[in-house]
Design an enzyme around this catalytic site. Structure first.
Site, PDB file in Angstrom:
ATOM      1  CE1 TYR A 154      -4.115   1.544   0.000  1.00 38.18           C
ATOM      2  CE2 TYR A 154      -3.536   2.822   1.761  1.00 38.18           C
ATOM      3  CZ  TYR A 154      -4.483   2.391   0.829  1.00 38.18           C
ATOM      4  OH  TYR A 154      -5.344   3.270   0.809  1.00 38.18           O
ATOM      5  CE  LYS A 161      -6.881   6.438   0.909  1.00 34.50           C
ATOM      6  NZ  LYS A 161      -7.925   7.460  -0.129  1.00 34.50           N
TER       7      LYS A 161
END
Ligand code: NAP
Length: 255
Positions: A154, A161
């Site tokens: 990720y 995020k």
């Protein structure tokens, strides 16, 4: 109906597997009026039929990396609706090569593009639309557990995020005195176009079914339910929050 007559701008619908589709469908079911953005002419052909299917009132071009397009979007929304009530920001982008391998190898350019499109765009849109929000308006963005934990592959999107969740808190503080709420929904893995770019997506998806407290993956419709809560009067005192819709996975320490 919890959202009767509320006007909702949905930004980030790519197709009917998008999380934005689940959110838009749920908002519509509860009486909201909808409008959708698209990024370019090719995508417009995909977005328009979906907008029609959901009774969308208009579509507009808006690539969030372009300030001119954001300004044009504000002008159009002002002309069509005057003011509105719900902004759904369901947008993220990182170069595919930065969504696998080692995070340490992220390039300056890759870092910048992920942050600009996936993070800064929320602040840019909140500022641009600030004077068009009705009192009690609700802004909802989409985040993922990779903000707080290392999820293999990720990588830069996890860092993005984390910054997005921090942005939610600062924006909530700025806009709260105007009764505008800003929240994030942290969804479990859902099979979408954006998710397919993350190299380890399949592993995270499969792991959920055996390790999340509810032993199942979540759907875009599940996220839609949370969005209805955050957009409606039921969530009127909730702001600056990250609401997990992940079958409880975030609370698990060991499998
Ligand atoms: P998706 O259907 O591919 O949606 C991503 C959207 O971002 C697309 O509509 C895409 O537009 C848009 N976008 C990318 N660059 C843009 C730009 N410069 N300007 C405007 N829009 C742009 O995938 P999704 O999974 O529903 O993603 C929506 C949000 O949920 C993202 O923030 C994602 O990180 C988050 N999320 C996803 C998951 C998951 O497992 N799927 C889990 C947690 C959070 P085009 O396709 O037209 O370029």
């Amino acid at each position: 109906m919890l959202l009767e007559g509320k006007k909702a701008l949905i930004m980030g619908l790519a197709n009917n597997r998008s999380i934005a589709f689940g959110i838009a469908s749920a908002l519509k079911e509860h009486g909201a009026r909808l409008a959708f953005n698209y990024v370019g002419e090719a995508i417009k052909k995909r977005v328009e039929p979906i907008s029609q299917e959901l009774g969308g009132e208009f579509t507009f071009q808006c690539d969030v990396s372009d300030d001119g397009q954001i300004k044009d979007a504000v002008d159009l929304v002002r002309e069509r609706w005057g003011t509105f009530d719900i902004l759904v920001h369901s947008i993220a982008f990182a170069n595919r090569e930065d969504l696998g391998g080692r995070f340490i190898d992220t390039t300056r350019q890759g870092f910048r593009v992920a942050m600009e499109i996936s993070v800064y765009s929320l602040t840019a849109l909140c500022r641009a639309f600030e004077n068009l929000f009705n009192p009690d308006a609700s802004v909802i963005t989409m985040t993922y557990l990779g903000a707080n934990r290392v999820i293999p592959g990720y990588n830069v999107m996890g860092v993005a995020k984390a910054a997005l969740e921090a942005s939610v808190r600062y924006l909530a503080a700025d806009l709260g005195p105007k009764s505008i709420r800003v929240n994030a929904v942290s969804a479990g893995p859902i099979k979408t176009l954006a998710a397919s770019a993350v190299s380890s997506f399949k592993d995270s998806f499969n792991y959920m079914e055996t390790h999340a407290p509810l032993r199942r993956n979540v759907t875009a419709a599940d996220v839609g339910g949370a969005a209805v809560f955050l957009a409606s009067d039921l969530g009127r005192s909730v702001t600056g929050e990250v609401l997990y819709v992940d079958s409880g996975f975030n609370c698990v320490g060991a499998g």
